[in-house]
Design a protein around this motif. Structure first.
Motif, PDB file in Angstrom:
ATOM      1  N   UNK A  79       1.252  16.494  -9.723  1.00 26.01           N
ATOM      2  CA  UNK A  79      -0.038  15.955  -9.796  1.00 26.01           C
ATOM      3  C   UNK A  79      -0.947  16.411  -8.623  1.00 26.01           C
ATOM      4  N   UNK A  80      -0.379  17.450  -7.956  1.00 30.13           N
ATOM      5  CA  UNK A  80      -1.573  17.995  -6.938  1.00 30.13           C
ATOM      6  C   UNK A  80      -2.202  17.017  -6.042  1.00 30.13           C
ATOM      7  N   UNK A  81      -1.273  16.587  -5.209  1.00 28.90           N
ATOM      8  CA  UNK A  81      -1.517  15.473  -4.377  1.00 28.90           C
ATOM      9  C   UNK A  81      -0.655  15.386  -3.106  1.00 28.90           C
ATOM     10  N   UNK A  82      -1.189  14.685  -2.154  1.00 27.00           N
ATOM     11  CA  UNK A  82      -0.403  14.423  -1.043  1.00 27.00           C
ATOM     12  C   UNK A  82       0.239  13.054  -1.027  1.00 27.00           C
ATOM     13  N   UNK A  83       1.293  12.703  -0.611  1.00 20.55           N
ATOM     14  CA  UNK A  83       1.782  11.407  -0.515  1.00 20.55           C
ATOM     15  C   UNK A  83       2.739  11.363   0.939  1.00 20.55           C
ATOM     16  N   UNK A  84       2.668  10.073   1.401  1.00 14.15           N
ATOM     17  CA  UNK A  84       3.247   9.956   2.732  1.00 14.15           C
ATOM     18  C   UNK A  84       4.765  10.241   2.529  1.00 14.15           C
ATOM     19  N   UNK A 133      -3.713   2.988  -2.189  1.00 17.29           N
ATOM     20  CA  UNK A 133      -2.463   2.146  -2.260  1.00 17.29           C
ATOM     21  C   UNK A 133      -2.075   1.907  -3.505  1.00 17.29           C
ATOM     22  N   UNK A 134      -0.546   1.443  -3.756  1.00 18.72           N
ATOM     23  CA  UNK A 134      -0.130   1.190  -4.957  1.00 18.72           C
ATOM     24  C   UNK A 134       0.929   0.406  -4.595  1.00 18.72           C
ATOM     25  N   UNK A 135       1.385  -0.482  -5.814  1.00 16.11           N
ATOM     26  CA  UNK A 135       2.317  -1.450  -5.617  1.00 16.11           C
ATOM     27  C   UNK A 135       3.649  -1.312  -6.594  1.00 16.11           C
ATOM     28  N   UNK A 136       4.467  -1.638  -6.469  1.00 20.93           N
ATOM     29  CA  UNK A 136       5.831  -1.797  -7.105  1.00 20.93           C
ATOM     30  C   UNK A 136       6.277  -2.655  -7.900  1.00 20.93           C
ATOM     31  N   UNK A 137       6.424  -2.819  -9.192  1.00 25.39           N
ATOM     32  CA  UNK A 137       6.829  -3.964  -9.856  1.00 25.39           C
ATOM     33  C   UNK A 137       8.233  -4.525  -9.501  1.00 25.39           C
ATOM     34  N   UNK A 200      11.444   2.405  -9.472  1.00 21.28           N
ATOM     35  CA  UNK A 200      10.255   1.805  -9.305  1.00 21.28           C
ATOM     36  C   UNK A 200       9.710   1.641  -7.984  1.00 21.28           C
ATOM     37  N   UNK A 201      10.738   1.167  -7.019  1.00 28.29           N
ATOM     38  CA  UNK A 201      10.435   0.584  -5.774  1.00 28.29           C
ATOM     39  C   UNK A 201       9.645   1.836  -5.003  1.00 28.29           C
ATOM     40  N   UNK A 202       9.779   3.010  -5.129  1.00 23.67           N
ATOM     41  CA  UNK A 202       9.141   4.274  -4.529  1.00 23.67           C
ATOM     42  C   UNK A 202       7.526   4.174  -4.907  1.00 23.67           C
ATOM     43  N   UNK A 203       7.104   3.331  -5.560  1.00 25.21           N
ATOM     44  CA  UNK A 203       5.739   3.226  -5.972  1.00 25.21           C
ATOM     45  C   UNK A 203       4.875   2.334  -4.743  1.00 25.21           C
ATOM     46  N   UNK A 204       5.966   1.842  -3.902  1.00 23.76           N
ATOM     47  CA  UNK A 204       5.185   1.416  -2.775  1.00 23.76           C
ATOM     48  C   UNK A 204       4.790   2.266  -1.515  1.00 23.76           C
ATOM     49  N   UNK A 205       3.829   2.971  -1.802  1.00 20.97           N
ATOM     50  CA  UNK A 205       3.491   4.121  -1.077  1.00 20.97           C
ATOM     51  C   UNK A 205       2.030   4.510  -0.999  1.00 20.97           C
ATOM     52  N   UNK A 206       1.480   5.405  -0.287  1.00 22.64           N
ATOM     53  CA  UNK A 206      -0.019   5.670  -0.338  1.00 22.64           C
ATOM     54  C   UNK A 206      -0.179   7.023  -0.664  1.00 22.64           C
ATOM     55  N   UNK A 207      -1.099   7.336  -1.361  1.00 24.81           N
ATOM     56  CA  UNK A 207      -1.354   8.667  -1.793  1.00 24.81           C
ATOM     57  C   UNK A 207      -2.748   9.262  -1.123  1.00 24.81           C
ATOM     58  N   UNK A 208      -2.510  10.205  -0.332  1.00 20.35           N
ATOM     59  CA  UNK A 208      -3.990  10.921   0.058  1.00 20.35           C
ATOM     60  C   UNK A 208      -4.547  11.826  -0.790  1.00 20.35           C
ATOM     61  N   UNK A 209      -5.641  11.623  -1.191  1.00 18.17           N
ATOM     62  CA  UNK A 209      -6.690  12.568  -2.035  1.00 18.17           C
ATOM     63  C   UNK A 209      -7.602  13.171  -1.177  1.00 18.17           C
ATOM     64  N   UNK A 210      -7.739  14.530  -0.863  1.00 17.97           N
ATOM     65  CA  UNK A 210      -8.477  15.127  -0.109  1.00 17.97           C
ATOM     66  C   UNK A 210      -9.494  16.121  -0.928  1.00 17.97           C
TER      67      UNK A 210
END
Length: 219
Positions: A79-84, A133-137, A200-210
Motif C-alpha cells: 500500500x506504499x505507506x509507513x506504519x508504526x 488513526x484506525x480502529x479495530x472491530x 483484526x486487532x492489528x488495525x489499532x494502529x497509526x499510518x503515517x502518510x508523507x
C-alpha cells in the motif's frame, strides 16, 4: 520591333519584381517558422530540465523516507505507506493514549522529525505528514452489533486517537518546521489495507502518510 522591345522590358521588370516579392515572403515565412521551432525547442528543453530537477528532488525524498524503516516505522510495500512498527492498544471507545505507548510514540516522532530534517531542500518544498488513526472491530460481537457499526462515531474516535499522537508530540517539545504540515485523520473501520480475520486487532494502529505537496517541488 521597337514596340516589341518596349513591351518586353516592363513585363520582365514586373516578373522579376513579383519573383523578388515571392522570395521575400518565403524568406520571412521560413524565418518565422525557424524562430518558432527554435523557441519551441527552448521551451521543451526548459520543461525537460524542470522535470529532471523534480525527479532529482523526488529521488532525494525517497532516499530520505527509506531511512524511516526502523524500530519505529515499517514500510507497507503493498500500500506504499509507513506504519508504526509497534502496537498501540487503546481501551474500547477511548482515545486516551496508553501510558505504555507514550514513550515509544515520542521516540518515533523525534525519529520522524530528524529524518525529515535530513532531506536537503529549501522551504519552498512543502510536505504533508498525515497521522491516520484506525480502529479495530471487536470480534467478540457480530458484525451487526452496534459496537461494530461503521459510522461517524467510530471515525471521530479514530481521528481523536490520531490527534492524541500529535498533541503528545507537541507536549514533548517536537516542533516541525513550517514546510512540514502535520495533520490528523481518522478512517475508523475503513481505509485501504485493513487487516482481516483473526488479525483484526492489528488495525489499532497509526499510518503515517508523507507526501510532497502538489506544485511545491516545481518552485
Amino acid at each position: 520591333m521597337k514596340e516589341s522591345k518596349d513591351f518586353f522590358w516592363p513585363s520582365y521588370v514586373d516578373l522579376m519584381t513579383a519573383l523578388f516579392l515571392t522570395m521575400l515572403v518565403m524568406f520571412v515565412l521560413s524565418y518565422k517558422l525557424f524562430h518558432d521551432k527554435e523557441a519551441g525547442l527552448r521551451a521543451a528543453n526548459k520543461q525537460l530540465n524542470v522535470q529532471l530537477q523534480e525527479k532529482k528532488k523526488l529521488d532525494e525524498i525517497k532516499a530520505a523516507l527509506k531511512r524511516l524503516e526502523s524500530n519505529y516505522f515499517i514500510y507497507n510495500q503493498r500500500y506504499k505507506r509507513y506504519e508504526l512498527n509497534f502496537p498501540v492498544t487503546f481501551a474500547p471507545q477511548s482515545a486516551v493514549l496508553p501510558a505504555v505507548a507514550q514513550t515509544p510514540l515520542v521516540k518515533a516522532g523525534r525519529f520522524l522529525l530528524s529524518q525529515m530534517q535530513a532531506i536537503k531542500n529549501d522551504e519552498s518544498v512543502q510536505y504533508l505528514i498525515v497521522v491516520e488513526g484506525r480502529a479495530a472491530k471487536d470480534l467478540r460481537f457480530p458484525a451487526s452489533d452496534p459496537r461494530n457499526a461503521d459510522g461517524p462515531a467510530v471515525r471521530q474516535l479514530s481521528y481523536n486517537r490520531a490527534l492524541a499522537v500529535i498533541r503528545l508530540w507537541e507536549q514533548a517539545g517536537l516542533r516541525f518546521p513550517n514546510n512540514l504540515e502535520v495533520v490528523a485523520a481518522g478512517s475508523g473501520f475503513r481505509g485501504a489495507g485493513r487487516y482481516t480475520g483473526n488479525q483484526e486487532a492489528l488495525n489499532k494502529r497509526f499510518i503515517i502518510q508523507i507526501q510532497p505537496k502538489i506544485g511545491s517541488i516545481g518552485k
